[in-house]
Design an enzyme around this catalytic site. Structure first.
Site, PDB file in Angstrom:
ATOM      1  N   ASP A  15       0.814  -1.217   0.000  1.00 20.92           N
ATOM      2  CA  ASP A  15       0.000   0.000   0.000  1.00 20.92           C
ATOM      3  C   ASP A  15       0.848   1.267   0.000  1.00 20.92           C
ATOM      4  OD1 ASP A  15      -2.380  -1.360  -0.044  1.00 20.92           O
ATOM      5  OD2 ASP A  15      -2.730  -1.223   2.120  1.00 20.92           O
ATOM      6  N   SER A 175      -4.237  -8.847   7.809  1.00 20.53           N
ATOM      7  CA  SER A 175      -3.684  -7.517   7.967  1.00 20.53           C
ATOM      8  C   SER A 175      -3.114  -7.448   9.387  1.00 20.53           C
ATOM      9  CB  SER A 175      -4.795  -6.475   7.785  1.00 20.53           C
ATOM     10  OG  SER A 175      -4.392  -5.263   8.380  1.00 20.53           O
TER      11      SER A 175
HETATM   12  N1  ARG Z   1      -8.556  -3.181  15.812  1.00 20.07           N
HETATM   13  C1  ARG Z   1      -7.335  -2.750  16.359  1.00 20.07           C
HETATM   14  C2  ARG Z   1      -7.387  -1.278  16.630  1.00 20.07           C
HETATM   15  O1  ARG Z   1      -8.222  -0.610  16.097  1.00 20.07           O
HETATM   16  C3  ARG Z   1      -6.161  -3.149  15.516  1.00 20.07           C
HETATM   17  C4  ARG Z   1      -6.014  -2.459  14.223  1.00 20.07           C
HETATM   18  C5  ARG Z   1      -4.958  -3.121  13.425  1.00 20.07           C
HETATM   19  N2  ARG Z   1      -4.507  -2.319  12.382  1.00 20.07           N
HETATM   20  C6  ARG Z   1      -4.016  -2.799  11.243  1.00 20.07           C
HETATM   21  N3  ARG Z   1      -3.569  -1.962  10.390  1.00 20.07           N
HETATM   22  N4  ARG Z   1      -4.009  -4.081  11.000  1.00 20.07           N
HETATM   23  O2  ARG Z   1      -6.599  -0.778  17.382  1.00 20.07           O
END
Ligand code: ARG
Length: 415
Positions: A15, A175
């Site tokens: 990305d 991710s």
């Molecule tokens: N859901 C979690 C948060 O909002 C983790 C986010 C993970 N981010 C990512 N780019 N995979 O803090």
């Protein structure tokens, strides 16, 4: 540098690599790539090189690990900031620091904009945008992934056409986001909340069934709510957290499977691995049990929840957070001492705690010889404590009795 520059938070993934090119095409801005190390154990020199290869005019690496622990993770630990009872907020705590460093580099280089690779669906975009706005409201924010509306295959096609190297991780269905405070893993099969996370998602923690068959005891020493030593050895924060991640991870401690409420209104299933932060929160809370008064502890629970929500919702740099931090800091002035934790097969348990500032008094607590607690005083205390209930019972309840649902129907008139 000049008006035509943007500082991009660069991870080295597809990305943000595509973003370097895309920003140049769409906005005609030169990109300074900024890669921030919060403890994700990546090959930083080669990430830097990739940014330059893709067309960044400059590529910087900043070791943010110390800052991250000192100003973000450890304060969050003191605050007891855990989101929805489960998530130690690793990703969420990293974002305000990333924003701060983006803003710093923009100021150093004279860039008028910053950029990041967040999608338009998550919390991270909110945290970065709000934090950048709080630190310098005049900076423009570009979020290519949110803006470009390319599907994944279209993005890969764009990368091919522009000779942007496609990282090997592009095939991963997950991710992930990683820093010293924990790993966050989402997407792929994890989007089915009924499916157990496959073994491959866990990188820091052993499957508890393969963890050592003998428990390990560790001792964590805190000074004013900050961990300063492990097993008697004084350590800097980064080393301490790294070691604790290894030790607790080896015992399968720190796995979290959470369906959480995102700020943008959706529920999402998230997997976290956070051995050090889970153990530290547990140990820190055990020490607070010893050193905070009942009233401080009760009130702090409310403050902890409020801070956790604010951190999650991108409000790290809010005035209210600053105000509540003043309370938290004050609350920590006697939270010093040592906690012994037993790690075994996926569990961490408090085995002991001691503090020179402890409010736990053996002479008051004991049922054995040496008891100094005045049991006679209990009678007078209870008399006054119960007085309002007795008054009310006499005036309002006599005859009527205590009614259901407080008591079963048949017995309701007997008191
Ligand atoms: N859901 C979690 C948060 O909002 C983790 C986010 C993970 N981010 C990512 N780019 N995979 O803090």
């Amino acid at each position: 540098m000049n008006l035509e520059t943007v500082v991009l938070a660069y991870s080295g993934g597809l990305d943000t690599s595509v973003a370097i090119k895309w920003i140049k095409e769409k906005y005609n801005l030169d990109v300074i790539a900024l890669t921030i190390d919060l403890g994700s154990e990546r090959d930083l020199p080669s990430i830097r090189q990739r940014a330059l290869d893709v067309g960044a005019v400059d590529a910087k690496i900043v070791d943010g690990r110390d800052l991250f622990l000192k100003y973000f993770a450890f304060p969050a630990l003191q605050s007891g900031a855990i989101y929805e009872r489960e998530y130690p907020l690793a990703t969420a705590i990293g974002r305000p620091l990333i924003a701060k460093l983006l803003v710093d580099v923009a100021h150093e280089t004279g860039a008028k904009a910053v950029a990041h690779g967040c999608t338009g669906k998550g919390n991270d975009q909110v945290r970065l945008d709000v934090s950048v706005g709080a630190l310098d409201p005049n900076l423009k924010i570009i979020a290519p992934v949110r803006e470009w509306k390319m599907s994944r295959p279209e993005e890969i096609e764009y990368a091919r056409k522009n000779n942007i190297p496609i990282p090997a991780t592009v095939d991963s269905p997950y991710s992930t986001d990683v820093n010293l405070w924990g790993r966050s893993i989402e997407a792929g099969i994890l989007e089915d909340p009924w499916v157990e996370p496959p073994a491959e998602v866990w990188l820091w923690t052993k499957d508890p069934k393969d963890a050592p068959n003998t428990p390990q005891y560790i001792e964590i020493e805190f000074e004013k709510g900050i961990p300063v030593a492990l097993d008697g050895e004084a350590l800097d924060g980064v080393t301490l957290v790294q070691k604790l991640n290894d030790i607790a991870g080896e015992h399968g401690v720190g796995r979290i499977d959470h369906v959480e409420n995102r700020l943008v209104g959706i529920k999402s299933r998230e997997i976290y691995e956070a051995p050090a932060s889970v153990v530290l929160h547990q140990a820190h809370a055990a020490l607070e049990d010893m050193t905070l008064s009942r009233d401080q502890a009760r009130f702090k629970t409310t403050v902890s929840n409020q801070i956790a929500e604010m951190i999650y919702n991108g409000l790290w740099f809010s005035a209210l957070h600053q105000d509540l931090r003043a309370f938290v800091e004050s609350s920590q002035r006697h939270v010093s001492g040592t906690v012994r934790v037993k790690l075994f097969k996926g569990a961490s348990m408090i085995a002991g705690r001691k503090s020179p500032r402890s409010l736990y008094q053996y002479e008051l607590a004991t049922y054995d010889k040496g008891d100094t607690f005045d049991q006679d005083a209990a009678m007078g205390f209870i008399k006054l404590w119960g007085l309002p209930l007795q008054t009310q019972a006499n005036i309002q309840m006599l005859g009527e009795g205590v009614t259901a649902p407080m008591l079963p129907e048949a017995e309701s008139s007997s008191c």
